[in-house]
Enzyme design. Structure first.
Site, PDB file in Angstrom:
ATOM      1  N   LYS A 125       0.803  -1.292  -0.250  1.00 54.62           N
ATOM      2  CA  LYS A 125      -0.062   0.062   0.033  1.00 54.62           C
ATOM      3  C   LYS A 125       0.885   1.351  -0.083  1.00 54.62           C
ATOM      4  CE  LYS A 125      -4.643  -0.338  -0.042  1.00 54.62           C
ATOM      5  NZ  LYS A 125      -5.304   0.124  -1.114  1.00 54.62           N
ATOM      6  N   LYS A 212      -3.553 -17.626 -15.733  1.00 53.18           N
ATOM      7  CA  LYS A 212      -4.126 -18.304 -14.495  1.00 53.18           C
ATOM      8  C   LYS A 212      -5.671 -17.754 -14.281  1.00 53.18           C
ATOM      9  CE  LYS A 212      -3.467 -17.687  -9.665  1.00 53.18           C
ATOM     10  NZ  LYS A 212      -3.064 -18.083  -8.605  1.00 53.18           N
ATOM     11  N   LYS A 215     -10.741 -14.224 -11.166  1.00 57.18           N
ATOM     12  CA  LYS A 215     -11.929 -13.536 -11.142  1.00 57.18           C
ATOM     13  C   LYS A 215     -11.633 -12.085 -11.849  1.00 57.18           C
ATOM     14  CE  LYS A 215     -16.371 -12.381  -9.784  1.00 57.18           C
ATOM     15  NZ  LYS A 215     -17.458 -12.777  -8.766  1.00 57.18           N
TER      16      LYS A 215
END
Ligand code: TRP
Length: 356
Positions: A125, A212, A215
């Protein structure tokens, strides 16, 4: 593995295996082959196994209550439909076990902040913010994200866990849990068992486009699709333009890679021969569709049945939570006595009263 082997294995295996899964999505064929199927095989080898839906971990990103509940129930239903036996494995929703969060606070008080500064997810982050040229490097970082590893340590340590099966990306978290446990034991006495990560080299399952299955790539095959929709997706799998009669290589064939996960050995052999002699992609797709459809027919029925009766899933999870809390209660009695002093028996009586 034969039943006899399983029983022999259980006698020698470490005692307790525990793992958590974040309900941040619906599961797909890649999750099934990479996590659910091998996970079920693994837990069957342990005397005690716990599997929980880490909904309060998911809360760091999923902040729509309807979505969180839907993902939670769907994930639990998927594991049960695929063969998890709630009588054997304690399956529960993390947020139903308040002892986890109490332990998390105690652990956070012995966790050096610097240890969490070095956690991968937090560091990623910071780097992202730096790359974006933001002045505030902590932009978008909640306390939940920052202390995520402490909550995960509590998940693990509360149940005297020996083994935590995780993917590569979670190994650091298990090591942090060990560090925290050692720190606690040094200060308050040897109370917490040190867990070990069992790294699963995740099988890379190809998606519709050969990358791979994920979603986020939009190349996934959701689990428990109805036959028509499944067939349509399988027909979309990428193939090259070699003509049907040309001999084909089973290596680097998405269709073959998927087929061998679902077909019987004789069927795999038969298709291998057909590849060598030349076979049309349409025909292979049809075979693959049938193999997947057949493989999931029973679990799909069970999944949809459960999802149609969410109260039944809730009841299974509540029952699991009650069993998990039975294990957690005496452990927390000892933790409380260790950190705040006082007579353990008195605390035990109090703890017993507070129990549902
Ligand atoms: N952090 C894990 C993941 O993202 C999920 C998780 C939460 C977990 N608590 C756990 C895994 C405890 C193993 C043990 O996949």
């Amino acid at each position: 593995m034969s039943e006899q082997n399983k029983a022999a294995n259980k006698a020698t295996a470490p005692e307790t295996i525990l793992t958590g899964i974040k309900p941040t999505d619906h599961v797909h064929v890649g999750n099934y082959l990479g996590a659910i199927r091998p996970g079920l095989e693994l837990v069957s080898q342990f005397r005690h196994s716990l599997l929980f839906i880490a909904d309060y971990h998911a809360l760091t990103t999923v902040q729509d209550p309807k979505e969180l509940r839907d993902y939670t129930l769907s994930l639990a239903a998927a594991w049960i439909a695929c063969g998890l036996d709630p009588k054997q494995t304690i399956i529960y929703r993390q947020s139903d076990v308040p002892e986890i969060f109490e332990l998390a606070w105690v652990l956070s008080c012995v966790t050096p902040k610097g240890l969490l500064n070095r956690a991968h997810a937090y560091k990623a982050k910071l780097q992202e913010n730096e790359a974006e040229g933001r002045e505030d490097l902590d932009y978008g970082v909640s306390m939940g994200l920052f202390s995520y590893p402490v909550l995960m340590a509590a998940d693990i340590l509360l149940f005297n866990t020996d083994v935590v099966p995780v993917g590569e990306d979670q190994v650091q978290h298990v090591e942090i849990a060990r560090d925290i446990a050692q720190k606690f034991n040094r200060i308050f006495g040897e109370l917490i068992r040190l867990p070990k990560a069992l790294v699963k080299t995740e099988k890379v399952v190809p998606g519709l486009d050969g990358r791979k299955m994920s979603k986020s790539y939009g190349n996934h095959i959701p689990l428990f699709l109805e036959s028509k929709a499944l067939r349509k997706l399988v027909m979309k799998i990428k193939t090259d333009s070699t003509p049907p009669e040309a001999p084909k290589n089973t290596k680097d064939s998405i269709l073959f890679d998927l087929y061998k996960e679902f077909a019987a050995p004789a069927e795999i052999e038969a298709l291998t021969a057909r590849y060598a002699n030349g076979v049309g992609w349409g025909e292979v797709k049809e075979l693959l569709f049938q193999a997947i459809d057949r493989h999931f027919s029973e679990s799909s029925r069970r999944y949809h049945e459960l999802m149609g009766r969410p109260a039944e899933i809730e009841a299974i999870l509540r029952d699991g939570a009650a069993r998990a809390r039975k294990l957690a209660t005496p452990f927390m009695v000892n933790v409380r006595a260790a950190v705040r002093g006082g007579d353990r028996d008195t605390i035990a009586a109090h703890g017993a009263r507070g129990k549902s």
